[in-house]
Structure formats: structure tokens, C-alpha cells
Design a protein around this motif. Structure first.
Motif, PDB file in Angstrom:
ATOM      1  N   LYS A  15      57.090  15.754  17.699  1.00  0.00           N
ATOM      2  CA  LYS A  15      56.980  17.212  17.836  1.00  0.00           C
ATOM      3  C   LYS A  15      55.577  17.594  18.301  1.00  0.00           C
ATOM      4  O   LYS A  15      55.419  18.458  19.155  1.00  0.00           O
ATOM      5  N   ASP A  16      54.574  16.935  17.759  1.00  0.00           N
ATOM      6  CA  ASP A  16      53.192  17.230  18.145  1.00  0.00           C
ATOM      7  C   ASP A  16      52.929  16.885  19.604  1.00  0.00           C
ATOM      8  O   ASP A  16      52.229  17.612  20.305  1.00  0.00           O
ATOM      9  N   LYS A  19      54.522  19.559  21.837  1.00  0.00           N
ATOM     10  CA  LYS A  19      53.797  20.831  21.784  1.00  0.00           C
ATOM     11  C   LYS A  19      52.501  20.806  22.591  1.00  0.00           C
ATOM     12  O   LYS A  19      51.901  21.857  22.826  1.00  0.00           O
ATOM     13  N   ASN A  26      53.999  26.846  21.523  1.00  0.00           N
ATOM     14  CA  ASN A  26      54.329  27.735  20.411  1.00  0.00           C
ATOM     15  C   ASN A  26      55.713  27.482  19.810  1.00  0.00           C
ATOM     16  O   ASN A  26      56.218  28.315  19.068  1.00  0.00           O
ATOM     17  N   TYR A  27      56.309  26.356  20.142  1.00  0.00           N
ATOM     18  CA  TYR A  27      57.619  26.015  19.589  1.00  0.00           C
ATOM     19  C   TYR A  27      57.496  25.766  18.090  1.00  0.00           C
ATOM     20  O   TYR A  27      56.518  25.199  17.626  1.00  0.00           O
ATOM     21  N   THR A  28      58.516  26.177  17.355  1.00  0.00           N
ATOM     22  CA  THR A  28      58.578  25.826  15.937  1.00  0.00           C
ATOM     23  C   THR A  28      58.964  24.348  15.854  1.00  0.00           C
ATOM     24  O   THR A  28      59.421  23.752  16.846  1.00  0.00           O
ATOM     25  N   ASP A  29      58.801  23.766  14.682  1.00  0.00           N
ATOM     26  CA  ASP A  29      59.201  22.372  14.507  1.00  0.00           C
ATOM     27  C   ASP A  29      60.688  22.187  14.795  1.00  0.00           C
ATOM     28  O   ASP A  29      61.095  21.197  15.390  1.00  0.00           O
ATOM     29  N   GLU A  30      61.494  23.155  14.410  1.00  0.00           N
ATOM     30  CA  GLU A  30      62.938  23.066  14.658  1.00  0.00           C
ATOM     31  C   GLU A  30      63.244  23.131  16.155  1.00  0.00           C
ATOM     32  O   GLU A  30      64.065  22.358  16.661  1.00  0.00           O
ATOM     33  N   GLN A  31      62.594  24.038  16.878  1.00  0.00           N
ATOM     34  CA  GLN A  31      62.789  24.127  18.327  1.00  0.00           C
ATOM     35  C   GLN A  31      62.334  22.833  19.006  1.00  0.00           C
ATOM     36  O   GLN A  31      63.007  22.342  19.919  1.00  0.00           O
ATOM     37  N   GLU A  33      62.197  19.828  17.693  1.00  0.00           N
ATOM     38  CA  GLU A  33      63.149  18.755  17.363  1.00  0.00           C
ATOM     39  C   GLU A  33      64.418  18.878  18.197  1.00  0.00           C
ATOM     40  O   GLU A  33      64.937  17.881  18.704  1.00  0.00           O
TER      41      GLU A  33
END
Length: 60
Positions: A15-16, A19, A26-31, A33
């Protein structure tokens, strides 16, 4: 997470890492993933198609 497929090792994008790319900052962790999962499925599909075509060409 590493997954081995057909004697080839692949590394899953974190995820990192995702991003860090423009447009994904600015994606959330869920987005992140969900996006990584979609990219992974697409990559596997392209990989399978590539080797299927390559195998068919060998038989011609």
C-alpha cells in the motif's frame, strides 16, 4: 507478500509503494488494497495470455 507461480517469483506491491505514485497519494488503505488486488489480477491475466500465445506459436 511473495507468491510463486510457474517457477517465477513475484512480489506484491505494498500500500505504501502504491501511494508513492502520482494520483494514488491520498488513497485510503482500503482503496489501495482494492487497487493492488485489481492490478494483480490484471497482471496474472496478461501473464497467462502471453504464455498461451507463446505456446501456440511454438506449435505452428
Amino acid at each position: 507478500m511473495s507468491i510463486q507461480t510457474n517457477e517465477h517469483k513475484r512480489k506484491r506491491l505494498s500500500k505504501d509503494e502504491l501511494k508513492k505514485y502520482k494520483g494514488f497519494e491520498n488513497y485510503t488503505d482500503e482503496q489501495a488494497e482494492d487497487t493492488i488486488s485489481s492490478l494483480e489480477k490484471l497482471s496474472v491475466l496478461f501473464y497467462e495470455i502471453y504464455f498461451k500465445i507463446k505456446k501456440q506459436k511454438q506449435h505452428i
